[in-house]
Design a protein around this motif. Sequence first.
Motif, PDB file in Angstrom:
ATOM      1  N   THR A  19       0.827  -1.207   0.000  1.00  0.00           N
ATOM      2  CA  THR A  19       0.000   0.000   0.000  1.00  0.00           C
ATOM      3  C   THR A  19       0.860   1.255   0.000  1.00  0.00           C
ATOM      4  OG1 THR A  19      -1.743  -1.194   1.206  1.00  0.00           O
ATOM      5  CG2 THR A  19      -1.835   1.218   1.227  1.00  0.00           C
ATOM      6  N   ALA A  20       1.897   1.268   0.822  1.00  0.00           N
ATOM      7  CA  ALA A  20       2.784   2.429   0.897  1.00  0.00           C
ATOM      8  C   ALA A  20       3.535   2.621  -0.413  1.00  0.00           C
ATOM      9  CB  ALA A  20       3.769   2.260   2.047  1.00  0.00           C
ATOM     10  N   ALA A  21       3.956   1.537  -1.044  1.00  0.00           N
ATOM     11  CA  ALA A  21       4.647   1.650  -2.326  1.00  0.00           C
ATOM     12  C   ALA A  21       3.749   2.315  -3.356  1.00  0.00           C
ATOM     13  CB  ALA A  21       5.095   0.273  -2.808  1.00  0.00           C
ATOM     14  N   ARG A  22       2.485   1.937  -3.369  1.00  0.00           N
ATOM     15  CA  ARG A  22       1.535   2.537  -4.308  1.00  0.00           C
ATOM     16  C   ARG A  22       1.360   4.032  -4.023  1.00  0.00           C
ATOM     17  NH1 ARG A  22      -2.676  -0.099  -2.862  1.00  0.00           N
ATOM     18  NH2 ARG A  22      -1.980  -1.959  -3.957  1.00  0.00           N
ATOM     19  N   ALA A  32       3.714  12.266   0.528  1.00  0.00           N
ATOM     20  CA  ALA A  32       2.974  11.231   1.255  1.00  0.00           C
ATOM     21  C   ALA A  32       3.272  11.321   2.751  1.00  0.00           C
ATOM     22  CB  ALA A  32       3.358   9.850   0.730  1.00  0.00           C
ATOM     23  N   SER A  33       2.303  10.949   3.558  1.00  0.00           N
ATOM     24  CA  SER A  33       2.476  10.988   5.008  1.00  0.00           C
ATOM     25  C   SER A  33       2.159   9.626   5.611  1.00  0.00           C
ATOM     26  CB  SER A  33       1.544  12.033   5.629  1.00  0.00           C
ATOM     27  OG  SER A  33       0.189  11.630   5.490  1.00  0.00           O
ATOM     28  N   LEU A  58      10.040   2.845   6.566  1.00  0.00           N
ATOM     29  CA  LEU A  58       9.088   2.181   5.681  1.00  0.00           C
ATOM     30  C   LEU A  58       9.614   2.139   4.254  1.00  0.00           C
ATOM     31  CD1 LEU A  58       6.364   0.936   5.011  1.00  0.00           C
ATOM     32  CD2 LEU A  58       5.342   3.218   5.147  1.00  0.00           C
ATOM     33  N   LEU A  59      10.144   3.257   3.789  1.00  0.00           N
ATOM     34  CA  LEU A  59      10.711   3.308   2.445  1.00  0.00           C
ATOM     35  C   LEU A  59      11.842   2.306   2.288  1.00  0.00           C
ATOM     36  CD1 LEU A  59      11.046   4.642  -0.366  1.00  0.00           C
ATOM     37  CD2 LEU A  59      12.555   6.319   0.728  1.00  0.00           C
ATOM     38  N   GLU A 104       5.081  -0.190  -8.780  1.00  0.00           N
ATOM     39  CA  GLU A 104       5.251   0.883  -7.797  1.00  0.00           C
ATOM     40  C   GLU A 104       6.614   0.802  -7.120  1.00  0.00           C
ATOM     41  OE1 GLU A 104       2.445  -1.035  -7.788  1.00  0.00           O
ATOM     42  OE2 GLU A 104       0.906   0.410  -8.437  1.00  0.00           O
ATOM     43  N   GLU A 105       6.982  -0.408  -6.698  1.00  0.00           N
ATOM     44  CA  GLU A 105       8.283  -0.585  -6.053  1.00  0.00           C
ATOM     45  C   GLU A 105       9.412  -0.206  -7.007  1.00  0.00           C
ATOM     46  OE1 GLU A 105       5.401  -3.408  -4.083  1.00  0.00           O
ATOM     47  OE2 GLU A 105       5.785  -2.660  -6.100  1.00  0.00           O
ATOM     48  N   HIS A 106       9.245  -0.581  -8.249  1.00  0.00           N
ATOM     49  CA  HIS A 106      10.258  -0.283  -9.255  1.00  0.00           C
ATOM     50  C   HIS A 106      10.357   1.229  -9.490  1.00  0.00           C
ATOM     51  CE1 HIS A 106      12.849  -1.630 -12.541  1.00  0.00           C
ATOM     52  NE2 HIS A 106      12.317  -0.685 -13.275  1.00  0.00           N
ATOM     53  N   LYS A 107       9.220   1.878  -9.527  1.00  0.00           N
ATOM     54  CA  LYS A 107       9.170   3.310  -9.829  1.00  0.00           C
ATOM     55  C   LYS A 107       9.828   4.155  -8.744  1.00  0.00           C
ATOM     56  CE  LYS A 107       5.861   6.946 -11.070  1.00  0.00           C
ATOM     57  NZ  LYS A 107       4.417   7.248 -11.280  1.00  0.00           N
TER      58      LYS A 107
END
Length: 198
Positions: A19-22, A32-33, A58-59, A104-107
């Motif tokens: 979800t966070a990756a998206r 983003a927060s 998280l990142l 998303e992870e790739h981006k």
Amino acid sequence: MARPIAKDHNAKREHILKTAARLFANSGFARASMSQVAKDCGISKANIYHYYDSKDALLFDILDTYLRKLRDRIQSLPLAGLSPQEQLRLVVTETLHAYEGMDEEHKIQTEGIPLLDESQQDILRGYQRDMVSQLSAIVAAIAPDVFAGDRVKLRSTVMSVFGMLNWFYMWNSTADRQARDQYADLVTRLTLNGVEGL
């Protein structure tokens, strides 16, 4: 007494990472927060901090999980006994399949890695270096006379191959397995034989 780990801890963690990756990919990491991550995950802000004490943590976990699994998947391929050309085809094909569902992870790699501290960057770039080194050895074995003593040409060639793979999601993100196989074949033939070999 330490709080016991819930039985569904890993499943919740994976849900948070995805979800966070998206969110990071669509909104940008800076905008983003953690509150928005929690909201998108359907959990409280307090609960998100039970898993991650900061947005940077998280990142890092998103990128560490993604790149480590990608590196391990590619480096565990059964390459022994294959010709360098066959090895190239297998690595290119498997890389495209590994990218599926991970847009998303790739981006967020490009934006995200420089934002982390140096020790974390070193870990993530280490996974990338491992994959580059593996492909470099394969490409060098395909044309040893071409790359003998010319590390710049070898690196440029290898990074060009990764470039063709890495941006595939930008214009064909819905590609299924057949489309990925076809594109992997094109990249392999283009690398081995140039445009005239297509």
